[in-house]
Design an enzyme around this catalytic site. Structure first.
Site, short mmCIF file in Angstrom:
data_model
loop_
_atom_site.label_atom_id
_atom_site.label_comp_id
_atom_site.label_asym_id
_atom_site.label_seq_id
_atom_site.Cartn_x
_atom_site.Cartn_y
_atom_site.Cartn_z
N CYS A 41 -6.57 1.58 5.45
CA CYS A 41 -6.45 0.62 6.28
C CYS A 41 -6.07 -0.01 7.64
O CYS A 41 -5.49 0.86 7.96
CB CYS A 41 -6.66 -0.57 5.25
SG CYS A 41 -4.88 -0.99 5.08
N HIS A 82 0.76 -0.98 0.33
CA HIS A 82 -0.04 0.01 -0.08
C HIS A 82 1.00 0.94 -0.40
O HIS A 82 2.17 1.09 0.78
CB HIS A 82 -1.08 -0.27 1.05
CG HIS A 82 -1.97 -1.01 1.61
ND1 HIS A 82 -2.83 -0.46 2.00
CD2 HIS A 82 -2.07 -2.17 0.58
CE1 HIS A 82 -4.29 -2.13 1.94
NE2 HIS A 82 -3.34 -3.21 1.34
N GLU A 86 0.95 3.39 1.49
CA GLU A 86 1.49 4.32 3.41
C GLU A 86 2.82 3.48 3.79
O GLU A 86 3.67 3.87 3.76
CB GLU A 86 0.02 4.17 4.52
CG GLU A 86 -1.32 4.60 3.83
CD GLU A 86 -2.12 4.21 3.55
OE1 GLU A 86 -3.47 4.18 3.90
OE2 GLU A 86 -2.33 3.21 2.45
N CYS A 112 -2.23 -0.88 7.81
CA CYS A 112 -1.06 0.95 7.29
C CYS A 112 -1.87 1.36 8.57
O CYS A 112 -0.56 2.29 9.31
CB CYS A 112 -1.51 1.55 6.12
SG CYS A 112 -1.61 0.81 4.48
#
Length: 147
Positions: free
Chosen positions: A86, A56, A58, A89
């Site tokens: 999410c 991701h 992040e 993260c």
């Protein structure tokens, strides 16, 4: 007086990363990490390209910022991300002790708030910065997938 380096300025930079993800057929989420007025990490989703569910934006940005700083803690850093993190993260943000998280669009299905995940108690959170722009890009991506 308008400061040139405000939350909107940095979120526009995160949106540029999201647009790069869109061009790569990745879910268009972008992130940057800032310390002071300096961008120390830029990232976007790479889950498809790397065949890695943890890639991701992040997560990529946290790793890049930690490498830049030479340590695992992101004290005095702000993460700007185009979609609410999410729970995975959020967990990484918790452990990194990032000082502030600024996100654009809410994720009512998979966002950390819906999932009941907590950020570090000292982390400041601000949502809704350029929410419309981020939402339009995400909707455009998912409409393209459905065709």
């Amino acid at each position: 007086m308008i400061l040139p380096f405000d939350d909107t300025y940095f979120m526009k930079k995160a949106l540029q990363e999201a647009e790069t993800a869109f061009e790569k057929n990745e879910i268009p989420v972008g992130a940057i990490i800032v310390i002071g007025d300096r961008i120390i990490a830029r990232a976007h989703n790479l889950t498809e390209q790397l065949n890695d569910v943890t890639a991701h934006a992040e997560m990529q940005a946290i790793t890049a910022a930690a490498n830049f700083l030479g340590g695992k803690y992101l004290h005095d850093c702000t993460l700007y991300v185009t979609l609410e993190p999410c729970q995975m993260c959020a967990g990484a943000l918790y452990w990194s002790q990032v000082s502030k998280v600024v996100y654009a669009a809410k994720d009512p299905k998979r966002g950390y708030k819906t999932m009941g995940t907590k950020l570090h108690p000292k982390t400041e959170v601000l949502g809704g910065i350029l929410e419309n722009e981020a939402s339009i890009l995400l909707n455009k991506f998912f409409e393209k997938l459905r065709k």
